[in-house]
Design a protein around this motif. Structure first.
Motif, PDB file in Angstrom:
ATOM      1  N   ARG A   1       0.828  -1.093   0.062  1.00 16.32           N
ATOM      2  CA  ARG A   1      -0.069  -0.028   0.130  1.00 16.32           C
ATOM      3  C   ARG A   1       0.800   1.212  -0.014  1.00 16.32           C
ATOM      4  O   ARG A   1       0.175   2.379   0.260  1.00 16.32           O
ATOM      5  N   ASP A   2       2.204   0.900  -0.297  1.00 14.21           N
ATOM      6  CA  ASP A   2       3.124   2.194   0.003  1.00 14.21           C
ATOM      7  C   ASP A   2       3.916   2.112  -1.153  1.00 14.21           C
ATOM      8  O   ASP A   2       5.309   2.724  -1.222  1.00 14.21           O
ATOM      9  N   MET A   3       3.452   2.106  -2.346  1.00 14.04           N
ATOM     10  CA  MET A   3       4.469   1.879  -3.649  1.00 14.04           C
ATOM     11  C   MET A   3       3.954   2.977  -4.627  1.00 14.04           C
ATOM     12  O   MET A   3       2.410   2.655  -4.786  1.00 14.04           O
ATOM     13  N   GLU A   4       4.411   3.754  -5.418  1.00 20.75           N
ATOM     14  CA  GLU A   4       3.917   4.198  -6.625  1.00 20.75           C
ATOM     15  C   GLU A   4       3.456   3.333  -7.694  1.00 20.75           C
ATOM     16  O   GLU A   4       4.263   2.144  -7.895  1.00 20.75           O
ATOM     17  N   GLU A   5       2.342   3.632  -8.474  1.00 16.39           N
ATOM     18  CA  GLU A   5       2.122   2.453  -9.702  1.00 16.39           C
ATOM     19  C   GLU A   5       3.271   2.139 -10.544  1.00 16.39           C
ATOM     20  O   GLU A   5       3.526   1.169 -10.897  1.00 16.39           O
ATOM     21  N   SER A   6       3.821   3.222 -10.844  1.00 16.24           N
ATOM     22  CA  SER A   6       5.003   2.975 -11.711  1.00 16.24           C
ATOM     23  C   SER A   6       6.054   2.130 -11.246  1.00 16.24           C
ATOM     24  O   SER A   6       6.672   1.579 -12.139  1.00 16.24           O
ATOM     25  N   GLU A   7       6.470   2.293 -10.143  1.00 18.88           N
ATOM     26  CA  GLU A   7       7.372   1.450  -9.368  1.00 18.88           C
ATOM     27  C   GLU A   7       7.067   0.043  -9.426  1.00 18.88           C
ATOM     28  O   GLU A   7       7.738  -0.883  -9.723  1.00 18.88           O
ATOM     29  N   LEU A   8       5.690  -0.161  -9.044  1.00 12.07           N
ATOM     30  CA  LEU A   8       5.448  -1.678  -9.030  1.00 12.07           C
ATOM     31  C   LEU A   8       5.346  -2.057 -10.634  1.00 12.07           C
ATOM     32  O   LEU A   8       5.860  -3.185 -10.656  1.00 12.07           O
ATOM     33  N   PHE A   9       5.024  -1.555 -11.725  1.00 10.68           N
ATOM     34  CA  PHE A   9       4.826  -1.952 -13.053  1.00 10.68           C
ATOM     35  C   PHE A   9       6.323  -2.286 -13.321  1.00 10.68           C
ATOM     36  O   PHE A   9       6.940  -3.307 -14.124  1.00 10.68           O
ATOM     37  N   GLN A  10       7.428  -1.409 -13.030  1.00 14.89           N
ATOM     38  CA  GLN A  10       8.804  -1.402 -13.072  1.00 14.89           C
ATOM     39  C   GLN A  10       9.262  -2.920 -12.591  1.00 14.89           C
ATOM     40  O   GLN A  10      10.083  -3.574 -13.076  1.00 14.89           O
ATOM     41  N   LEU A  11       8.962  -3.104 -11.165  1.00 11.22           N
ATOM     42  CA  LEU A  11       9.402  -4.249 -10.394  1.00 11.22           C
ATOM     43  C   LEU A  11       8.698  -5.371 -11.142  1.00 11.22           C
ATOM     44  O   LEU A  11       9.356  -6.723 -11.008  1.00 11.22           O
ATOM     45  N   TYR A  12       7.236  -5.236 -11.457  1.00 11.64           N
ATOM     46  CA  TYR A  12       6.771  -6.367 -12.065  1.00 11.64           C
ATOM     47  C   TYR A  12       7.488  -7.088 -13.408  1.00 11.64           C
ATOM     48  O   TYR A  12       7.413  -8.214 -13.405  1.00 11.64           O
TER      49      TYR A  12
ATOM     50  N   GLU B   1      10.397  -7.053 -14.047  1.00 11.20           N
ATOM     51  CA  GLU B   1      11.533  -7.894 -13.519  1.00 11.20           C
ATOM     52  C   GLU B   1      11.275  -9.132 -12.978  1.00 11.20           C
ATOM     53  O   GLU B   1      11.485 -10.147 -13.136  1.00 11.20           O
ATOM     54  N   LEU B   2      10.133  -8.943 -12.213  1.00 11.21           N
ATOM     55  CA  LEU B   2       9.643 -10.274 -11.473  1.00 11.21           C
ATOM     56  C   LEU B   2       9.185 -11.503 -12.225  1.00 11.21           C
ATOM     57  O   LEU B   2       9.442 -12.586 -12.055  1.00 11.21           O
ATOM     58  N   LYS B   3       8.317 -11.061 -13.316  1.00 12.58           N
ATOM     59  CA  LYS B   3       7.981 -12.016 -13.969  1.00 12.58           C
ATOM     60  C   LYS B   3       8.872 -12.856 -15.013  1.00 12.58           C
ATOM     61  O   LYS B   3       8.494 -13.734 -15.490  1.00 12.58           O
TER      62      LYS B   3
ATOM     63  N   THR C   1     -10.806   7.158  -1.778  1.00 12.54           N
ATOM     64  CA  THR C   1     -10.652   5.859  -1.103  1.00 12.54           C
ATOM     65  C   THR C   1     -10.303   6.174   0.237  1.00 12.54           C
ATOM     66  O   THR C   1      -9.594   7.096   0.994  1.00 12.54           O
ATOM     67  N   VAL C   2     -10.859   5.171   1.302  1.00  9.92           N
ATOM     68  CA  VAL C   2     -10.711   5.346   2.679  1.00  9.92           C
ATOM     69  C   VAL C   2      -9.339   4.859   3.263  1.00  9.92           C
ATOM     70  O   VAL C   2      -9.249   5.314   4.174  1.00  9.92           O
ATOM     71  N   LYS C   3      -8.525   4.111   2.416  1.00 10.75           N
ATOM     72  CA  LYS C   3      -7.455   3.938   2.862  1.00 10.75           C
ATOM     73  C   LYS C   3      -6.446   3.624   1.598  1.00 10.75           C
ATOM     74  O   LYS C   3      -6.955   3.533   0.449  1.00 10.75           O
ATOM     75  N   PRO C   4      -5.270   3.700   1.626  1.00 10.38           N
ATOM     76  CA  PRO C   4      -4.303   3.641   0.422  1.00 10.38           C
ATOM     77  C   PRO C   4      -4.624   2.324  -0.676  1.00 10.38           C
ATOM     78  O   PRO C   4      -4.950   1.095   0.181  1.00 10.38           O
ATOM     79  N   THR C   5      -4.688   2.471  -1.594  1.00  9.76           N
ATOM     80  CA  THR C   5      -4.824   1.203  -2.530  1.00  9.76           C
ATOM     81  C   THR C   5      -3.929   0.262  -2.517  1.00  9.76           C
ATOM     82  O   THR C   5      -2.736   0.390  -2.340  1.00  9.76           O
ATOM     83  N   LYS C   6      -4.470  -1.068  -2.319  1.00  9.63           N
ATOM     84  CA  LYS C   6      -3.617  -2.174  -2.188  1.00  9.63           C
ATOM     85  C   LYS C   6      -3.160  -2.704  -3.697  1.00  9.63           C
ATOM     86  O   LYS C   6      -4.002  -2.981  -4.375  1.00  9.63           O
ATOM     87  N   LEU C   7      -1.853  -2.625  -4.146  1.00 10.97           N
ATOM     88  CA  LEU C   7      -1.370  -2.905  -5.345  1.00 10.97           C
ATOM     89  C   LEU C   7      -0.761  -4.089  -4.947  1.00 10.97           C
ATOM     90  O   LEU C   7       0.158  -4.516  -4.172  1.00 10.97           O
ATOM     91  N   GLY C   8      -1.070  -5.086  -6.087  1.00 12.57           N
ATOM     92  CA  GLY C   8      -0.380  -6.604  -5.791  1.00 12.57           C
ATOM     93  C   GLY C   8       0.026  -7.301  -7.259  1.00 12.57           C
ATOM     94  O   GLY C   8      -0.409  -6.794  -8.267  1.00 12.57           O
ATOM     95  N   MET C   9       0.727  -8.191  -7.107  1.00 13.80           N
ATOM     96  CA  MET C   9       1.232  -9.113  -8.218  1.00 13.80           C
ATOM     97  C   MET C   9       1.148 -10.592  -8.002  1.00 13.80           C
ATOM     98  O   MET C   9       1.452 -10.849  -6.561  1.00 13.80           O
TER      99      MET C   9
ATOM    100  N   MET D   1      12.987 -13.665  -6.338  1.00 15.77           N
ATOM    101  CA  MET D   1      12.230 -12.403  -6.338  1.00 15.77           C
ATOM    102  C   MET D   1      12.668 -11.643  -4.911  1.00 15.77           C
ATOM    103  O   MET D   1      13.003 -10.533  -5.122  1.00 15.77           O
ATOM    104  N   GLN D   2      13.088 -12.358  -4.082  1.00 14.25           N
ATOM    105  CA  GLN D   2      13.251 -11.459  -2.807  1.00 14.25           C
ATOM    106  C   GLN D   2      14.877 -10.936  -3.081  1.00 14.25           C
ATOM    107  O   GLN D   2      15.040  -9.849  -2.857  1.00 14.25           O
ATOM    108  N   THR D   3      15.582 -11.704  -3.705  1.00 12.65           N
ATOM    109  CA  THR D   3      17.143 -11.209  -4.198  1.00 12.65           C
ATOM    110  C   THR D   3      16.941  -9.921  -5.169  1.00 12.65           C
ATOM    111  O   THR D   3      17.401  -8.912  -4.845  1.00 12.65           O
ATOM    112  N   MET D   4      15.958 -10.159  -5.907  1.00 12.10           N
ATOM    113  CA  MET D   4      15.515  -8.871  -6.895  1.00 12.10           C
ATOM    114  C   MET D   4      15.344  -7.475  -6.240  1.00 12.10           C
ATOM    115  O   MET D   4      15.739  -6.598  -6.490  1.00 12.10           O
ATOM    116  N   ILE D   5      14.401  -7.871  -5.341  1.00 14.73           N
ATOM    117  CA  ILE D   5      13.823  -6.958  -4.443  1.00 14.73           C
ATOM    118  C   ILE D   5      14.719  -6.087  -3.554  1.00 14.73           C
ATOM    119  O   ILE D   5      14.719  -4.998  -3.531  1.00 14.73           O
ATOM    120  N   ASP D   6      15.656  -7.095  -2.920  1.00 11.91           N
ATOM    121  CA  ASP D   6      16.767  -6.393  -2.099  1.00 11.91           C
ATOM    122  C   ASP D   6      17.446  -5.526  -2.786  1.00 11.91           C
ATOM    123  O   ASP D   6      18.243  -4.543  -2.404  1.00 11.91           O
TER     124      ASP D   6
END
Length: 847
Positions: free
Chosen positions: A489-500, A502-504, A659-667, A681-686
């Motif tokens: 709930r704490d990440m920009e959408e653009s950053e999520l898609f960039q990470l997505y 890589e992870l896929k 929204t009543v709380k930050p949007t939950k972004l997920g993969m 994936m954990q290694t990539m994220i770290d």
């Protein structure tokens, strides 16, 4: 060898079948006790080795020492190994977001420390000189500071001081009560990123940086001591505590029962003690009955011996000698059977334990001499207790009663009287069987209790396994079709898609998807809602029954377009009708345990915070939804109203800003090897130094853990109940077959006066039915009560999503098993009796 022991050995040889069955019972008992004791030792060793691999195999840490103290500890005869880290000092973490962890703690590691203390490198390499450093990944995840491999760090390194006291990593940060006193400047190049070192406590005030030994730094060391005998840890720290502060490695010592937390070892040995007690209980039944029967056979013999001067002590010792002989034969065989048996079981569950606990340490057999000695002693105690009780009784029986053998069978009219109803219902053969049952209740009571114990254990173990399986099944229902998920709930959408992107690309990932879950507050007019809606949702949404409006939480799940199209196709809905600007949408109504549906579509109007923008949704209820992201504890309000929509229209809702709380972004990801993919994936994220708060779950592993735990418990339950049942079967076989042999003269007399084989078989079948009926009258209600208690215990323990299941199946199996065992034993014993000559049987006074 005295005459009494010789007579005892002759009696054992004469009754070979009873002696062999008794020895088999002792073998089973000793094997089970050995298996339980060896498994407890092996499991404890596995947990100790696993904890040592994860947290380090040291026992004592001295956080502030110099080289002379380290040398002194190394020379101590009680010490196996000493590893020293150089405390180079603390530096402020610029831009740190964790107020309780504002520092970097620079440590110097030599080759010995890198080999002895656990550290997992995620990216880059280890430092090769004192100007290179490895940083922990949680600087980004926990501290909010992004540092990459190749970056240069210039730090003012010094000591944390509170007045005149120098503080260490084990002293939590206290704002306003401590100061950082810089002593030198250091420049480091980041060459690697690692997981949080195991030696760094979660409450430590500094993130541990790893470099090599710095010759220019002060002589300040952290010393890690490994003892030759860990059980000397408390005496050792007492000898050094006057001059040095110390910290114990409780993560390892707790499994030895040497830390303040002894609950794990207490639990392990308590369960082992309970199992051994149950084994002893079943064994006492078998061995006691065997000796009791033996004494019934030798009662006449004992009477004659007492009449010529044998004392109670001599007769009692004679019986105990018989127990000793059986133990000397049975216990070693039992130990030799128990060790390979538990080794086989451990080989079957080793992989499951690795998935549940430590995957880098194997569960292997550990044979402990003290455990084997304890198993042998417990087995011998069981035998001697079982022999002593009937021996004492036989030795105290009057001489004439022993010679006449009038103490066992009661022939008073009152004792064997049958009711008028029984006389009408039963024929002669059945009446004879019933009277025989009544005249010697004590002997038959032991058979019934043995059978009852077997029934209760079998049904209870089956119920326990059933509820464990239901818990695992319910867990698998909650989780969807993916193996791995990432959400934040704490990440920009653009950053999520960039990470997505890589992870896929991770190896073994076969399918991937992204989604978002936004939650809005929506006010509905009561007049627009059906009574059916209030019947189902009235209580969860808190409707008071009088207001004209009601506020509900509305979730909108935005999924990839292809996922949305597949969902519509699966529901048989028109893509044209439910796709596009201002078109109808689909929604799911979920309540605890059921779906909510209504025929008419439902309308929701969402408003922006300023009120100048609105968005109206017209949704049709369906009984399906795409894969959901995990719900955080306490997040679910007790109901769900969730609209599903393609991700392309998400910007229309984002524009409302409501929204009543930050949007939950997920993969979500499907993988052929979820464990390996999650690690990559954990290694990539770290490596990307993500500073946002996130969760990465190996969902497959969570479900696999449930399955593994269920398998382990089921396997041990089956093995345990099988062994207990074998003891019960041996007991029943021994008791019934010997009782029938003791009735040789009675059966011969009945056959001599004209009882045919058909009538004889009829009488024996009725006796079998009496055994089974009495067992079921006692065993089935007890089993039902215990099954209910097991269910209640699991509900209290948190398994509130299971329903009570009455154990009809296991009860039916136990009924069939009891009747089968009794009939087979009777058939074996009576066939041997039928082959005997009637005249010879009538002439015998005793077997």
């Amino acid at each position: 060898m005295n005459i009494f022991n010789k007579v005892t050995l002759q009696s054992m040889k004469k009754s070979r079948t009873r002696t062999i069955v008794t020895i088999i019972g002792v073998v089973l008992s000793a094997a089970m006790i050995t298996a339980v004791a060896t498994f407890a030792v092996s499991l404890q060793s596995y947990m100790i080795n696993g904890a040592a691999a994860k947290y380090g195999d040291w026992h004592i840490e001295i956080p502030e020492a110099d080289s002379s103290i380290a040398q002194k500890q190394a020379e101590d005869s009680r010490v196996a190994n000493v590893v020293a880290l150089q405390n180079i000092g603390y530096a402020t973490l610029e831009g740190g977001q964790n107020p309780d962890k504002p520092y970097l703690f620079v440590t110097g590691w030599n080759e010995e420390a890198l080999d002895a203390l656990p550290i997992k490198l995620l990216s880059g390499r280890l430092p090769e000189n004192s100007s290179e450093v490895v940083i922990p990944a949680h600087i980004a995840a926990n501290g909010g500071v992004k540092i990459l491999v190749g970056d240069t760090l210039t730090l003012s390194v010094g000591n944390r001081m509170s007045v005149d006291q120098k503080l260490s990593q084990h002293d939590s940060y206290c704002a306003g009560e401590e100061t950082l006193v810089p002593t030198t400047k250091k420049t480091y190049t980041v060459v690697g990123i690692c997981q949080r070192p195991a030696i760094e406590e979660y409450a430590a005030p500094g993130y541990t940086l790893i470099t090599t030994k710095d010759t220019a730094a002060s002589d300040s060391l952290t010393v890690f001591i490994t003892l030759k005998n860990p059980y000397q840890v408390h005496s050792y720290v007492d000898s050094i505590s006057d001059n040095n502060s110390y910290v114990l490695n409780d993560d390892v010592l707790r499994f030895m029962g040497l830390s303040g937390e002894k609950i794990l070892t207490v639990l392990l040995y308590s369960i082992g003690g309970i199992l051994i007690a149950l084994v002893m209980l079943g064994s006492v039944f078998l061995i006691y009955n065997s000796f009791d029967i033996s004494l019934n056979e030798r009662t006449h013999q004992f009477g004659i011996l007492m009449s010529v001067g044998a004392t109670e002590k001599q007769l009692r010792n004679s019986v105990l000698f018989e127990g000793l002989c059986i133990g000397i034969i049975g216990i070693p065989i039992g130990i030799l059977v128990g060790i390979p048996s538990i080794k086989l079981v451990l080989s079957l569950v080793a992989k499951n334990f690795a998935n549940v606990m430590y995957d880098n340490v194997s569960l292997t057999l550990v044979v402990s001499v003290p455990a084997l000695v304890a198993a042998a002693v417990i087995s011998m105690i069981t035998i001697l207790i079982s022999a002593y009780i009937p021996a004492k009784k036989a030795a105290s029986t009057p001489v004439m009663e022993c010679i006449r053998q009038t103490n066992e069978v009661k022939v008073e009219a009152k004792a064997i009287r049958t009711s008028k109803l029984a006389e009408r219902l039963y024929c002669l053969e059945e009446t004879l069987a019933l009277k025989n049952f009544k005249r010697n209740r004590r002997r038959y009571r032991s058979i019934i209790l043995s059978l009852t114990l077997s029934v209760v254990l079998f049904v209870s173990a089956s119920s326990f396994g059933t509820y464990l399986n239901k818990i695992a099944e319910n867990s698998s229902v909650v989780v969807e079709e993916y193996d791995i998920c990432f959400y934040t709930r704490d990440m920009e959408e653009s950053e999520l898609f960039q990470l997505y992107d890589e992870l896929k690309t991770v190896d073994s990932v076969t399918k991937s998807s992204y989604q978002a879950l936004s939650t809005y507050s929506c006010v509905l007019n009561v007049s627009d809602l059906s009574s059916h809606f209030f019947d189902e949702y009235g209580e969860p949404i808190g409707y008071d029954g009088a207001s004209e409006t009601v506020e509900v939480l509305l979730d909108i799940q935005f999924v990839e377009g292809s996922v949305y199209q597949n969902l519509l196709e699966g529901l048989g809905l028109s893509a044209e009708e439910y796709t596009g600007q201002d078109k109808k949408m689909i929604m799911a109504g979920i309540l605890p345990g059921n779906w909510y549906t209504q025929e008419q579509p439902m309308e929701f109007t969402l408003r922006s915070k300023t009120g100048d923008q609105t968005k109206t949704i017209r949704a049709t209820f369906v009984k399906d939804y795409p894969d959901l992201l995990p719900t955080e504890p306490g997040e679910w309000p007790g109901y769900t109203l969730m609209v599903m929509a393609p991700y392309e229209i998400k910007p229309q809702f984002d524009a409302l800003g409501a929204t009543v709380k930050p949007t939950k972004l997920g993969m979500t990801f499907k993988s052929e090897n979820p464990g390996q993919s999650t690690a990559e994936m954990q290694t990539m994220i770290d490596g990307a130094s993500i500073t946002a708060d996130y969760n990465l779950y190996n969902v497959y592993e969570m479900l696999e853990q449930n399955r593994n735990i269920t398998f382990i418990v089921n396997l041990f339950s089956v093995v345990f109940i099988t062994m207990i049942s074998l003891i019960a079967v041996a007991n029943v076989f021994n008791t019934i077959s010997t009782n029938i042999k003791l009735r040789r003269r009675e059966f011969a007399m009945l056959r001599s006066v004209g009882m045919s084989d058909r009538d004889f078989n009829k009488m024996m079948r009725f006796e079998c039915t009496l055994y089974g009926a009495r067992t079921m009258i006692l065993g089935l209600p007890l089993s039902g009560v215990l099954s209910c208690l097991i269910y209640k215990g699991m509900v209290v323990g948190g398994a509130d999503n299971i329903d009570f299941v009455f154990p009809w199946g296991s009860m039916a199996i136990s009924v069939f098993g009891v009747l089968f065992i009794v009939f087979i034993t009777m058939l074996y014993a009576t066939n041997k009796i039928k082959r005997e000559n009637i005249i010879d049987a009538l002439r015998d006074d005793i077997i």
